[in-house]
Design a protein around this motif. Structure first.
Motif, PDB file in Angstrom:
ATOM      1  N   ASN A 153      28.685  48.330  50.493  1.00  7.09           N
ATOM      2  CA  ASN A 153      29.095  49.492  51.288  1.00  7.09           C
ATOM      3  C   ASN A 153      29.556  49.104  52.686  1.00  7.09           C
ATOM      4  O   ASN A 153      29.809  49.961  53.528  1.00  7.09           O
ATOM      5  CB  ASN A 153      27.962  50.519  51.369  1.00  7.09           C
ATOM      6  N   GLY A 154      29.650  47.790  52.951  1.00  8.20           N
ATOM      7  CA  GLY A 154      30.126  47.335  54.249  1.00  8.20           C
ATOM      8  C   GLY A 154      29.056  47.241  55.310  1.00  8.20           C
ATOM      9  O   GLY A 154      29.355  46.960  56.472  1.00  8.20           O
ATOM     10  N   ARG A 155      27.797  47.442  54.925  1.00  8.79           N
ATOM     11  CA  ARG A 155      26.670  47.317  55.849  1.00  8.79           C
ATOM     12  C   ARG A 155      25.499  46.649  55.130  1.00  8.79           C
ATOM     13  O   ARG A 155      25.311  46.862  53.937  1.00  8.79           O
ATOM     14  CB  ARG A 155      26.219  48.689  56.367  1.00  8.79           C
ATOM     15  N   LEU A 156      24.735  45.870  55.881  1.00 13.46           N
ATOM     16  CA  LEU A 156      23.548  45.246  55.311  1.00 13.46           C
ATOM     17  C   LEU A 156      22.334  46.106  55.622  1.00 13.46           C
ATOM     18  O   LEU A 156      22.063  46.420  56.780  1.00 13.46           O
ATOM     19  CB  LEU A 156      23.337  43.843  55.888  1.00 13.46           C
ATOM     20  N   SER A 157      21.618  46.477  54.592  1.00 17.96           N
ATOM     21  CA  SER A 157      20.413  47.286  54.757  1.00 17.96           C
ATOM     22  C   SER A 157      19.182  46.455  54.412  1.00 17.96           C
ATOM     23  O   SER A 157      19.288  45.347  53.867  1.00 17.96           O
ATOM     24  CB  SER A 157      20.469  48.510  53.837  1.00 17.96           C
ATOM     25  N   SER A 178       9.586  43.594  51.902  1.00 16.57           N
ATOM     26  CA  SER A 178       9.940  44.615  52.885  1.00 16.57           C
ATOM     27  C   SER A 178       9.708  44.115  54.306  1.00 16.57           C
ATOM     28  O   SER A 178      10.548  44.316  55.197  1.00 16.57           O
ATOM     29  CB  SER A 178       9.121  45.885  52.636  1.00 16.57           C
ATOM     30  N   ILE A 179       8.587  43.441  54.531  1.00 19.40           N
ATOM     31  CA  ILE A 179       8.260  42.929  55.867  1.00 19.40           C
ATOM     32  C   ILE A 179       9.282  41.881  56.307  1.00 19.40           C
ATOM     33  O   ILE A 179       9.789  41.907  57.435  1.00 19.40           O
ATOM     34  CB  ILE A 179       6.838  42.324  55.878  1.00 19.40           C
ATOM     35  N   ILE A 180       9.601  40.957  55.394  1.00 20.54           N
ATOM     36  CA  ILE A 180      10.574  39.909  55.721  1.00 20.54           C
ATOM     37  C   ILE A 180      11.948  40.516  55.969  1.00 20.54           C
ATOM     38  O   ILE A 180      12.650  40.146  56.923  1.00 20.54           O
ATOM     39  CB  ILE A 180      10.647  38.869  54.588  1.00 20.54           C
ATOM     40  N   ALA A 181      12.330  41.473  55.120  1.00 17.20           N
ATOM     41  CA  ALA A 181      13.648  42.107  55.257  1.00 17.20           C
ATOM     42  C   ALA A 181      13.771  42.836  56.590  1.00 17.20           C
ATOM     43  O   ALA A 181      14.820  42.789  57.244  1.00 17.20           O
ATOM     44  CB  ALA A 181      13.886  43.074  54.099  1.00 17.20           C
ATOM     45  N   GLU A 182      12.710  43.504  57.006  1.00 18.14           N
ATOM     46  CA  GLU A 182      12.731  44.208  58.293  1.00 18.14           C
ATOM     47  C   GLU A 182      12.921  43.228  59.448  1.00 18.14           C
ATOM     48  O   GLU A 182      13.647  43.515  60.411  1.00 18.14           O
ATOM     49  CB  GLU A 182      11.432  44.994  58.478  1.00 18.14           C
ATOM     50  N   LYS A 183      12.278  42.069  59.356  1.00 19.86           N
ATOM     51  CA  LYS A 183      12.423  41.059  60.404  1.00 19.86           C
ATOM     52  C   LYS A 183      13.847  40.506  60.441  1.00 19.86           C
ATOM     53  O   LYS A 183      14.408  40.276  61.520  1.00 19.86           O
ATOM     54  CB  LYS A 183      11.421  39.923  60.176  1.00 19.86           C
ATOM     55  N   VAL A 184      14.424  40.292  59.258  1.00 14.75           N
ATOM     56  CA  VAL A 184      15.798  39.787  59.190  1.00 14.75           C
ATOM     57  C   VAL A 184      16.766  40.797  59.800  1.00 14.75           C
ATOM     58  O   VAL A 184      17.622  40.447  60.625  1.00 14.75           O
ATOM     59  CB  VAL A 184      16.199  39.483  57.729  1.00 14.75           C
ATOM     60  N   ILE A 185      16.629  42.055  59.410  1.00 14.76           N
ATOM     61  CA  ILE A 185      17.497  43.102  59.953  1.00 14.76           C
ATOM     62  C   ILE A 185      17.318  43.199  61.465  1.00 14.76           C
ATOM     63  O   ILE A 185      18.285  43.370  62.221  1.00 14.76           O
ATOM     64  CB  ILE A 185      17.193  44.466  59.295  1.00 14.76           C
ATOM     65  N   GLY A 186      16.073  43.053  61.924  1.00 14.82           N
ATOM     66  CA  GLY A 186      15.791  43.123  63.357  1.00 14.82           C
ATOM     67  C   GLY A 186      16.501  42.052  64.157  1.00 14.82           C
ATOM     68  O   GLY A 186      16.887  42.268  65.314  1.00 14.82           O
ATOM     69  N   GLU A 187      16.699  40.868  63.548  1.00 12.43           N
ATOM     70  CA  GLU A 187      17.408  39.782  64.230  1.00 12.43           C
ATOM     71  C   GLU A 187      18.853  40.161  64.534  1.00 12.43           C
ATOM     72  O   GLU A 187      19.439  39.711  65.511  1.00 12.43           O
ATOM     73  CB  GLU A 187      17.386  38.518  63.363  1.00 12.43           C
ATOM     74  N   PHE A 188      19.425  40.999  63.684  1.00 12.74           N
ATOM     75  CA  PHE A 188      20.831  41.381  63.845  1.00 12.74           C
ATOM     76  C   PHE A 188      21.011  42.682  64.619  1.00 12.74           C
ATOM     77  O   PHE A 188      22.109  42.978  65.085  1.00 12.74           O
ATOM     78  CB  PHE A 188      21.489  41.528  62.468  1.00 12.74           C
ATOM     79  N   LEU A 199      29.409  44.209  60.039  1.00 14.67           N
ATOM     80  CA  LEU A 199      30.006  42.879  60.151  1.00 14.67           C
ATOM     81  C   LEU A 199      30.039  42.435  61.610  1.00 14.67           C
ATOM     82  O   LEU A 199      29.821  41.263  61.925  1.00 14.67           O
ATOM     83  CB  LEU A 199      31.423  42.883  59.570  1.00 14.67           C
ATOM     84  N   GLU A 200      30.271  43.381  62.506  1.00 16.47           N
ATOM     85  CA  GLU A 200      30.313  43.060  63.933  1.00 16.47           C
ATOM     86  C   GLU A 200      28.961  42.539  64.412  1.00 16.47           C
ATOM     87  O   GLU A 200      28.884  41.516  65.106  1.00 16.47           O
ATOM     88  CB  GLU A 200      30.713  44.305  64.732  1.00 16.47           C
ATOM     89  N   ASN A 201      27.869  43.236  64.044  1.00 17.77           N
ATOM     90  CA  ASN A 201      26.525  42.764  64.391  1.00 17.77           C
ATOM     91  C   ASN A 201      26.279  41.375  63.813  1.00 17.77           C
ATOM     92  O   ASN A 201      25.733  40.490  64.479  1.00 17.77           O
ATOM     93  CB  ASN A 201      25.451  43.704  63.834  1.00 17.77           C
ATOM     94  N   THR A 205      25.673  37.823  66.015  1.00 22.02           N
ATOM     95  CA  THR A 205      24.437  37.053  65.918  1.00 22.02           C
ATOM     96  C   THR A 205      24.710  35.611  65.510  1.00 22.02           C
ATOM     97  O   THR A 205      24.015  34.688  65.941  1.00 22.02           O
ATOM     98  CB  THR A 205      23.478  37.706  64.903  1.00 22.02           C
ATOM     99  N   LEU A 206      25.742  35.404  64.699  1.00 22.10           N
ATOM    100  CA  LEU A 206      26.037  34.061  64.195  1.00 22.10           C
ATOM    101  C   LEU A 206      27.011  33.286  65.073  1.00 22.10           C
ATOM    102  O   LEU A 206      27.321  32.135  64.767  1.00 22.10           O
ATOM    103  CB  LEU A 206      26.626  34.153  62.779  1.00 22.10           C
ATOM    104  N   HIS A 207      27.480  33.890  66.160  1.00 18.55           N
ATOM    105  CA  HIS A 207      28.583  33.273  66.907  1.00 18.55           C
ATOM    106  C   HIS A 207      28.223  31.921  67.516  1.00 18.55           C
ATOM    107  O   HIS A 207      29.099  31.093  67.767  1.00 18.55           O
ATOM    108  CB  HIS A 207      29.086  34.219  68.005  1.00 18.55           C
ATOM    109  N   THR A 208      26.936  31.670  67.756  1.00 23.98           N
ATOM    110  CA  THR A 208      26.534  30.393  68.358  1.00 23.98           C
ATOM    111  C   THR A 208      26.271  29.313  67.310  1.00 23.98           C
ATOM    112  O   THR A 208      26.070  28.153  67.662  1.00 23.98           O
ATOM    113  CB  THR A 208      25.260  30.572  69.207  1.00 23.98           C
ATOM    114  N   LEU A 209      26.262  29.683  66.043  1.00 27.91           N
ATOM    115  CA  LEU A 209      25.950  28.714  64.990  1.00 27.91           C
ATOM    116  C   LEU A 209      27.204  27.953  64.574  1.00 27.91           C
ATOM    117  O   LEU A 209      28.250  28.539  64.319  1.00 27.91           O
ATOM    118  CB  LEU A 209      25.355  29.429  63.772  1.00 27.91           C
TER     119      LEU A 209
END
Length: 221
Positions: A153-157, A178-188, A199-201, A205-209
Motif C-alpha cells: 500500500n506504499g507504507r510500512l506498518s 509486535s514489540i520488535i515491530a513497534e521498535k523498528v517502526i519507531g526508528e523511522f 518511502l520518504e521516512n 533514516t537510511l541516508h547515512t548508510l
C-alpha cells in the motif's frame, strides 16, 4: 528458444542498454545467467521457455536456505515481471537495481526519491514505483522498501514488519513480534505512536548508510 547461448536477434540489446545503463558485456553475462535459469518443469533443458517463472528462481543455488526467499521472488515478479513471467529485458531491469553505474539513457541527476516525492506530490503508491529518473541508490532503497511493504500500500506498518519477522525468525510469538515491530517502526517515525513509514521516512533514516557496495553485484560493477 533453441539451443543457443547467444542473445536472440529478437531482443533489442541497444534498447536495454539505453534503459538500464549497463554495458553490452554486462548484458551478455546476464543473458548467460538467464539462459541457464530458464528450465522446463523438471529443471532440465536450458533456454526452454524464453522467460523465467518462480520455479526457475527457486532453483537458484542456496536460495532455499534464505528464509525470505518466497517474499523476494514475489517482489521480483510483482515489481518487474508480468503475469508470473520474467522476460529477459525485465530480468535485466531487475538486475540493474544492483549495479553501481548511472542509467545513461535519461537525465539522471542524483536527486533522491524524497525530492521527487516532494516536488511532484506523488501518492504513496506512485512514489514507490521505479522511475527512469531514479539514481542507483534510490532504486536499491525502493527495492528494500518493497521487501517490507507486504500489503503493497506504499507504507510500512507494524503488521508488515511482523510478517517479515515471522518469515525471518520462524518461531516467534505475536507479542514478541509486535514489540520488535513497534521498535523498528519507531526508528523511522521518531517514536510517534500508531504511525506508518512512508518511502520518504524510510529514505531519510537510511541516508547515512553506505549500502551501495553491499547491494551491488560483481558482474555489474
Amino acid at each position: 528458444m533453441g539451443a543457443t547461448t547467444s542473445i536472440p536477434n529478437t531482443i533489442n540489446v541497444n534498447e536495454i542498454i539505453f534503459n538500464t545503463g549497463l554495458s553490452k558485456r554486462q548484458i551478455c553475462s546476464l543473458w548467460t545467467r538467464f539462459y541457464e535459469l530458464d528450465r522446463d518443469a523438471r529443471g532440465d533443458a536450458k533456454g526452454y521457455k524464453g522467460y523465467l517463472d518462480a520455479d526457475d528462481l527457486g532453483r537458484v543455488r542456496k536460495f532455499d536456505e534464505n528464509p525470505i526467499a518466497s517474499r523476494l521472488i514475489k517482489v521480483i515478479f510483482d515489481d518487474f515481471g508480468s503475469n508470473g513471467k520474467l522476460t529477459f529485458p525485465q530480468f535485466v531491469d531487475f538486475m540493474s537495481t544492483f549495479a553501481q553505474r548511472k542509467r545513461i539513457g535519461h537525465n539522471h541527476d542524483r536527486r533522491s526519491s524524497i525530492q521527487t516525492t516532494t516536488t511532484t506530490t506523488k501518492t504513496d503508491l506512485e512514489s514507490i514505483k521505479y522511475s527512469s529518473d531514479d539514481s542507483e541508490r534510490t532504486r536499491k532503497i525502493k527495492f528494500l522498501f518493497s521487501m517490507y511493504d507486504v500489503d503493497r500500500n506504499g507504507r510500512l506498518s507494524k503488521e508488515d514488519i511482523q510478517e517479515i519477522l515471522k518469515m525471518m525468525v520462524g518461531k516467534i510469538n505475536d507479542d514478541e513480534a509486535s514489540i520488535i515491530a513497534e521498535k523498528v517502526i519507531g526508528e523511522f517515525t521518531e517514536d510517534q505512536p500508531n504511525t506508518t513509514v512512508t518511502l520518504e521516512n524510510f529514505e531519510k533514516t537510511l541516508h547515512t548508510l553506505d549500502f551501495n557496495d553491499k547491494m551491488s553485484l560483481k558482474v555489474l560493477k
